[in-house]
Design a protein around this motif. Structure first.
Motif, PDB file in Angstrom:
ATOM      1  N   GLU A  13      -0.072   4.127   5.595  1.00  5.56           N
ATOM      2  CA  GLU A  13      -1.731   5.061   5.374  1.00  5.56           C
ATOM      3  C   GLU A  13      -3.172   5.372   6.286  1.00  5.56           C
ATOM      4  O   GLU A  13      -3.516   6.392   5.979  1.00  5.56           O
ATOM      5  N   HIS A  17      -3.503  11.681   7.840  1.00  2.14           N
ATOM      6  CA  HIS A  17      -4.100  12.518   7.767  1.00  2.14           C
ATOM      7  C   HIS A  17      -3.759  13.362   8.839  1.00  2.14           C
ATOM      8  O   HIS A  17      -4.429  14.321   9.323  1.00  2.14           O
ATOM      9  N   ARG A  55       0.841  10.380  -1.297  1.00  3.32           N
ATOM     10  CA  ARG A  55      -0.667  10.262  -1.455  1.00  3.32           C
ATOM     11  C   ARG A  55      -1.667  10.928  -0.678  1.00  3.32           C
ATOM     12  O   ARG A  55      -2.847  10.872  -0.464  1.00  3.32           O
ATOM     13  N   LYS A  56      -0.944  12.095  -0.083  1.00  2.00           N
ATOM     14  CA  LYS A  56      -1.671  13.306   0.882  1.00  2.00           C
ATOM     15  C   LYS A  56      -2.379  13.755  -0.251  1.00  2.00           C
ATOM     16  O   LYS A  56      -3.955  14.369  -0.329  1.00  2.00           O
ATOM     17  N   ASN A  59      -5.085  11.704  -2.066  1.00  2.76           N
ATOM     18  CA  ASN A  59      -6.805  11.337  -1.470  1.00  2.76           C
ATOM     19  C   ASN A  59      -7.494  12.530  -1.332  1.00  2.76           C
ATOM     20  O   ASN A  59      -8.651  12.389  -0.929  1.00  2.76           O
ATOM     21  N   SER A  78      -5.499  16.046   4.918  1.00  2.00           N
ATOM     22  CA  SER A  78      -5.094  15.508   4.461  1.00  2.00           C
ATOM     23  C   SER A  78      -3.761  15.216   4.572  1.00  2.00           C
ATOM     24  O   SER A  78      -2.018  14.743   4.115  1.00  2.00           O
ATOM     25  N   ASN A 115      -1.760   3.325  -3.648  1.00  2.00           N
ATOM     26  CA  ASN A 115      -1.439   2.623  -2.155  1.00  2.00           C
ATOM     27  C   ASN A 115      -0.446   1.386  -2.295  1.00  2.00           C
ATOM     28  O   ASN A 115      -0.944  -0.140  -3.155  1.00  2.00           O
ATOM     29  N   GLU A 160      -8.813   5.998   7.427  1.00  2.00           N
ATOM     30  CA  GLU A 160      -7.709   5.478   6.909  1.00  2.00           C
ATOM     31  C   GLU A 160      -8.136   6.883   5.316  1.00  2.00           C
ATOM     32  O   GLU A 160      -9.153   7.819   5.142  1.00  2.00           O
ATOM     33  N   SER A 161      -7.560   6.799   3.615  1.00  3.93           N
ATOM     34  CA  SER A 161      -7.720   7.358   2.659  1.00  3.93           C
ATOM     35  C   SER A 161      -8.941   6.530   2.219  1.00  3.93           C
ATOM     36  O   SER A 161      -9.403   5.464   2.604  1.00  3.93           O
TER      37      SER A 161
END
Length: 297
Positions: A13, A17, A55-56, A59, A78, A115, A160-161
């Motif tokens: 997590e 980025h 997850r990318k 976000n 991202s 997450n 972080e996200s």
């Protein structure tokens, strides 16, 4: 969840980025990439590579909606290698380009990847609520011992996200309210309305979080505002897990879309349990107008 996977998920997590590769995660874990991928899929039911991509994209979708950042910056932040790759993956998931998604008037959580480090094991259910007035447009003080609180935070540093940063800031804001000496017993005379959302401004490209807390009254302007609401009773520190579950599990499973611009709000009161701060009340999420859903199809 084992401590190994929990720590690994937190590390993932915090590195979404970057141009994160399975080889990097393998080195961090101490296992070969083949063994790690087998372990991950067996434990979570999703491949490690797919989880990272999901997850990318999640976000990125939130940054598109909650900020004025250019697409090229969102792509880089991202962790995508190029804007073409980012656009291709985004369209594959959402069926539209990132630019088109920014123009829609709702937020679809159907493709959000939660997450996995965050969990919620209690039963959750919602009810639909319609207010014939704008319930959060006017905030004043019914009690002379509590003044309206407001906090605005520019998320210019994002390691972080975006939803993790939002949850942590919201939890800290509520804990600060709880620690004020004016809060006493949990009853209707001590009810507060806490609004939490993102504020868009042309002068600031980064996401801006705006929290307010006070006594809410109905405005005189008649308008239909439809919400879903969820009852919450538990520790303040657990609220972020609860909201995460609502947005990333419950709403996708029930195909619920969120209104684009309006904030969430919580109406309830504080209590103390085992020397820890607790919160009891309803968490409201705004729903899009049906006409806007039709227009944006």
């Amino acid at each position: 969840m084992t401590a190994f996977f929990h720590d690994l998920l937190i590390w993932i997590e915090n590195n979404l980025h970057t141009n994160l590769k399975i080889e990097n995660i393998s080195i961090k874990s101490g296992y070969s990439k083949w063994h790690l991928q087998r372990m991950f899929h067996k434990y979570f039911g999703i491949s490690l590579g797919r989880y990272i991509r999901n997850r990318k994209i999640t976000n990125a979708a939130l940054l598109i909606k909650m900020s004025q950042l250019p697409m090229v910056e969102i792509c880089v932040e991202s962790g995508f290698s190029s804007q073409q790759t980012f656009t291709r993956f985004f369209k594959k998931y959402y069926g539209v380009t990132p630019g088109y998604y920014r123009k829609t008037r709702f937020i679809s959580s159907s493709f959000f990847q939660r997450n996995l480090a965050m969990s919620w094991n209690l039963t959750v259910k919602h009810e639909n609520i319609i207010f014939e007035h704008n319930i959060v447009s006017s905030i004043h003080n019914r009690r002379n011992d509590f003044k309206e609180e407001q906090q605005e935070v520019v998320l210019s540093q994002r390691d972080e996200s975006i939803e993790s940063l939002f949850y942590k800031r919201l939890t800290r804001f509520i804990l600060d309210l709880y620690e004020k000496p004016v809060i006493s017993s949990c009853n209707e005379s001590n009810y507060l309305t806490i609004t939490a959302g993102f504020k868009k401004t042309l002068s600031v490209k980064d996401p801006v979080i705006l929290f307010t807390a006070g006594d809410a009254t109905l405005s005189s302007a008649v308008t239909y505002n439809e919400f879903i609401r969820f009852y919450y009773e538990g520790y303040i520190s657990d609220l972020e897990n609860f909201i995460n579950y609502v947005y990333f599990n419950y709403m996708p499973e029930n195909k619920i879309k969120r209104k684009d611009s309006d904030p969430d709000f919580f109406s309830g009161c504080f209590f103390e349990k085992e020397n820890k701060g607790g919160l009891k009340g309803y968490y409201y999420i705004p729903l899009p107008d049906m006409c806007h859903l039709e227009d944006d199809k």
